[in-house]
Scaffold this motif. Sequence first.
Motif, PDB file in Angstrom:
ATOM      1  N   ALA A  36       0.828  -1.207   0.000  1.00 15.77           N
ATOM      2  CA  ALA A  36       0.000   0.000   0.000  1.00 15.77           C
ATOM      3  C   ALA A  36       0.864   1.259   0.000  1.00 15.77           C
ATOM      4  O   ALA A  36       0.598   2.212  -0.747  1.00 15.77           O
ATOM      5  CB  ALA A  36      -0.939  -0.001   1.207  1.00 15.77           C
ATOM      6  N   VAL A  71      -6.603   0.614  -1.320  1.00 16.64           N
ATOM      7  CA  VAL A  71      -5.736  -0.467  -0.858  1.00 16.64           C
ATOM      8  C   VAL A  71      -5.164  -0.128   0.516  1.00 16.64           C
ATOM      9  O   VAL A  71      -5.054  -0.994   1.399  1.00 16.64           O
ATOM     10  CB  VAL A  71      -4.590  -0.708  -1.864  1.00 16.64           C
ATOM     11  CG1 VAL A  71      -3.675  -1.824  -1.375  1.00 16.64           C
ATOM     12  CG2 VAL A  71      -5.149  -1.036  -3.242  1.00 16.64           C
ATOM     13  N   VAL A 306     -12.083  -3.695  -3.420  1.00 17.15           N
ATOM     14  CA  VAL A 306     -11.505  -3.736  -2.070  1.00 17.15           C
ATOM     15  C   VAL A 306     -12.593  -3.965  -1.022  1.00 17.15           C
ATOM     16  O   VAL A 306     -12.422  -4.774  -0.090  1.00 17.15           O
ATOM     17  CB  VAL A 306     -10.741  -2.430  -1.772  1.00 17.15           C
ATOM     18  CG1 VAL A 306     -10.351  -2.361  -0.298  1.00 17.15           C
ATOM     19  CG2 VAL A 306      -9.496  -2.331  -2.641  1.00 17.15           C
TER      20      VAL A 306
END
Length: 331
Positions: A36, A71, A306
């Motif tokens: 990330a 993310v 996500v």
Amino acid sequence: MKHAIYLCVATLAAALVYQIPPRFWDGTSWIWLLIAIALLVVVLIPGVGREVNGAQRWIPLVIVNLQPSEVAKAALVLFLASYLRRREDEVRESWTGFIKPLVILGILSVLLLLEPDFGATVIVCGTALGMLFLAGVRLMQFTIVALGLALIGVGMVAFAPYRLQRFLAYQDPWADPFNTGFQLTQSLIAFGRGELAGVGFGQSVQKLFYLPEAHTDFVFSIWAEETGFIGSIGLLLVFIALISRLLWWSRRALSVQRTFESHVFAGIALMLSGQVFVSMGMSMGLLPTKGLTLPMISFGGSSLIVTLCLLAIALRMTRECDKPEPRRPKS
């Protein structure tokens, strides 16, 4: 057509994630955090990140524009849940255990603000502080940090002209309905047109170039226009039911000593509730205008994929909560 493709990809990804046991996410949480952070750095590289409306938040891929902030939200939830499982006593008893995750939070926040993405920063900070609070940090420590972050947020709004303009405009959007208050006035018109039962699916007028970002940031306004008060309350109740169930499972997991799962449930619930509150509140004029998607409703591949993957992780964890807690290293 794009959204249909995103739905298929997100559903397939969630189905695959559902097959993975919770222990995998516990053991690899730091890897997802590093990924990330790397994505948040890459998106800032000129020529790599895609700029839209003055913000560089997307990395163009083959079928989707990857939004690293999405993310980052998921990675932070998994990392904090793993950290709190391993360092639960340290977090509760000393400043050191409390400060360590705040350093990670600071790194993520700085990278998000460089995009800039103030809305995602607020959600990330709120989720992290909420998870730490539920983990049992000392109230004095929590209060000091929360007040400090609040002061920083106020300062960022006060010293950024466009953020200050948004804050002032939402208090009386009709004072300048064709400039600073344009988005909010058009959103309120959509709510007014919806009345009790709405104008019907597909019959919205506001989405025909009147309301900017009608398919993303202001999708709830269009939903209110087409389904009315009844549909709006119905959607809100669905989100309340989902978030309440996640919190129920968090408590259930804690009762059987599954602390990692408990923190993941709580983290997902906090993240979703924050996004729903800000997105719906902004559409109704209760909060300043801010670009933030409504989970599973707004158009956007990254957010949909996500969110469904996180819910798939949570759903898989519900299967594990009736089994004995496996031995996991504390370090």
